[in-house]
Design a protein around this motif. Structure first.
Motif, PDB file in Angstrom:
ATOM      1  N   ASP A 224       0.940  -1.201   0.013  1.00 33.96           N
ATOM      2  CA  ASP A 224       0.168  -0.091   0.041  1.00 33.96           C
ATOM      3  C   ASP A 224       0.905   1.212  -0.182  1.00 33.96           C
ATOM      4  O   ASP A 224       0.514   2.205  -0.617  1.00 33.96           O
ATOM      5  N   GLY A 263      -5.423   7.653  -2.270  1.00 35.70           N
ATOM      6  CA  GLY A 263      -5.709   6.756  -1.168  1.00 35.70           C
ATOM      7  C   GLY A 263      -6.593   5.919  -1.268  1.00 35.70           C
ATOM      8  O   GLY A 263      -7.744   5.977  -2.164  1.00 35.70           O
ATOM      9  N   LYS A 264      -6.940   4.943  -0.357  1.00 37.85           N
ATOM     10  CA  LYS A 264      -7.993   3.959  -0.552  1.00 37.85           C
ATOM     11  C   LYS A 264      -9.491   4.268  -0.152  1.00 37.85           C
ATOM     12  O   LYS A 264      -9.326   5.198   0.864  1.00 37.85           O
ATOM     13  N   VAL A 266     -12.931   4.904   1.452  1.00 39.70           N
ATOM     14  CA  VAL A 266     -13.944   4.616   2.260  1.00 39.70           C
ATOM     15  C   VAL A 266     -15.232   5.329   1.862  1.00 39.70           C
ATOM     16  O   VAL A 266     -15.438   6.428   1.745  1.00 39.70           O
ATOM     17  N   ALA A 285     -12.777   5.692   9.103  1.00 35.58           N
ATOM     18  CA  ALA A 285     -11.667   6.085   8.069  1.00 35.58           C
ATOM     19  C   ALA A 285     -10.312   6.017   8.863  1.00 35.58           C
ATOM     20  O   ALA A 285     -10.051   6.733   9.890  1.00 35.58           O
ATOM     21  N   THR A 289      -6.494   7.500   4.028  1.00 33.46           N
ATOM     22  CA  THR A 289      -7.819   6.888   3.002  1.00 33.46           C
ATOM     23  C   THR A 289      -8.382   8.126   2.560  1.00 33.46           C
ATOM     24  O   THR A 289      -8.329   9.322   2.804  1.00 33.46           O
ATOM     25  N   TRP A 373      -8.912   2.390  -4.950  1.00 33.88           N
ATOM     26  CA  TRP A 373      -8.124   3.514  -4.869  1.00 33.88           C
ATOM     27  C   TRP A 373      -8.432   4.650  -5.695  1.00 33.88           C
ATOM     28  O   TRP A 373      -9.067   4.800  -6.825  1.00 33.88           O
ATOM     29  N   ARG A 386      -9.196  -1.826  -6.682  1.00 33.25           N
ATOM     30  CA  ARG A 386      -8.032  -2.356  -5.698  1.00 33.25           C
ATOM     31  C   ARG A 386      -7.386  -3.313  -6.454  1.00 33.25           C
ATOM     32  O   ARG A 386      -5.923  -3.468  -5.895  1.00 33.25           O
TER      33      ARG A 386
END
Length: 428
Positions: A224, A263-264, A266, A285, A289, A373, A386
């Motif tokens: 990540d 970022g990933k 939420v 979160a 993220t 992402w 992802r």
């Protein structure tokens, strides 16, 4: 430490550009020049002839990737001026043997490329016995994008064969020294040099790395962390190009101007300005993220404002995307926080608690899942599934490098049309 050979792979489509890049690479310390497979497919044997004419005293490698008619293809490359000719290691033994005979006849050497070979050590030993001169530990570009490592392949060959070993695939100034430490006699560099705005300077860096006994590649980051680092180096247009013009979330604007986030996701689904779930999501979160909020594209009531933004800032959330409206924009702009939305409106909703957190949502026409992402900058926002995040991040960086070289050629007086040879490549 032994003096390794630096081979520069000209994996381009345009011969004129390849010749210029080769000149700059040689001035930076390149030993061998390779007519890459894309160049040979684009320009044919003329690519080899032109390079031989321009560089009469330089070792010239023809990456023919021979799979059949070994004798014929070695002959044509040799007569065009190649000193070393590449054959696929997984070609049939009869093809390999015939290519070796032809190579001996024309005074050239044969390099066998281990790309996609399931048992590289056994195959390398067999090729050495047949008479191949050089083994290339090569991880192809598409394999690199999903995390395969040429240095790991190189390590498996150490001490297993007694002919020179070349290594190719994703190497740069940070890893070239490691390649030599792990037994590479020939280090093959493509994109890191040929896509550079400063070909000579990049070649000098590689040469210095290869000749150094003290340099060492940095330790690898967690996945990540590596993805986030790569995505912060590229633009959303780079990413869109890497995804074949997909992934964009149309209609979103960076409300704080020149900011960047990666970022990933939420994910949050809410309804018509209900700000309860968006604010609750801040608690869930993690640092780094991105909150992605579906407000049903409602632009009359805002589910987000300054206090929610301040909460994100203090918690280390990388950014917020809202398929809807935002208020308190003057205060938010003072924070320079990565916030992307469709509109600005003073009206706030009520915290009723409708909706969900971390479920699949739609945002600006794209389906987004928790953990996908999200990248945003002044050009807009893109979503990367992802499961493809590392691959797309790597591909986007290659897009960026390609553009850097084209930009330099335009600065020198060319044009985009001329560099790309648009007329030649128009669809017939």
């Amino acid at each position: 430490m032994k003096k390794a050979i630096l081979q520069v792979a000209l994996d381009l489509l345009e011969l004129k550009r390849a010749v210029q890049i080769a000149k700059e690479a040689i001035s930076g310390g390149a030993d061998w020049i390779e007519a890459g497979t894309p160049l040979i497919k684009s320009e044919g044997m003329q690519a080899i002839r032109a390079l031989r004419e321009q560089f009469p005293n330089t070792v010239l490698v023809a990456d023919m990737k021979i799979a059949d008619t070994g004798s014929m293809e070695v002959e044509m490359a040799a007569k065009a001026g190649a000193n070393i000719i590449c054959i696929l290691a997984d070609a049939d033994d009869a093809v390999i043997a015939e290519a070796v005979r032809s190579s001996r006849l024309y005074g050239t050497k044969l390099m066998a490329d281990l790309i996609n070979v399931p048992d590289p050590v056994s195959r390398a030993r067999a090729l050495e016995a047949i008479g191949v001169d050089i083994i290339a530990a090569h991880v192809g570009i598409d394999q690199q994008m999903i995390g395969k490592d040429s240095l790991e392949l190189l390590k498996t060959l150490q001490g297993e064969i007694h002919i020179p070993v070349a290594v190719a695939g994703g190497l740069n100034a940070a890893t070239a020294c490691d390649a030599v430490h792990h037994g590479a006699d020939i280090v093959i560099i493509g994109g890191w040099i040929v896509r550079s705005a400063d070909i000579t300077g990049s070649t000098e860096l590689i040469r210095h790395s290869m000749d150094s006994s003290s340099l060492k590649a940095p330790e690898k980051k967690g996945l990540d962390e590596e993805i986030q680092s790569l995505l912060m180096q590229v633009s959303t247009p780079n990413i869109s190009d890497a995804m074949h013009r997909k992934g964009a979330l149309p209609g979103l604007v960076s409300l704080c101007g020149d900011v960047k986030m990666a970022g990933k996701a939420v994910t949050v689904h809410t309804i018509a300005g209900d700000w309860a779930k968006p604010v609750e999501a801040i608690e869930i979160a993690e640092c780094g993220t991105v909150l992605v909020i579906n407000n049903d594209a409602c632009v009359n009531v805002a589910p987000w404002g300054e206090l929610a933004t301040l909460s994100c800032l203090k918690k280390g959330i990388a950014g917020v995307v809202i398929d809807g409206a935002v208020r308190d924009i003057d205060d938010i702009r003072a924070m320079k926080f990565p916030l992307f939305a469709r509109a600005i409106v003073p009206n706030a909703g009520e915290p009723k608690g409708f909706g969900e957190i971390n479920a699949e949502i739609q945002c600006c026409g794209q389906y987004i899942h928790p953990g996908d992402w999200i990248v945003g900058d002044e050009s807009g926002v893109v979503v990367i599934p992802r499961e493809r995040a590392y691959e797309i991040a790597r591909r986007a960086l290659e897009v960026k490098k390609t553009e850097a070289r084209i930009r330099e050629e335009i600065r020198r007086g060319s044009t985009l049309s001329a560099v790309s040879e648009l007329i030649k490549w128009e669809k017939k």
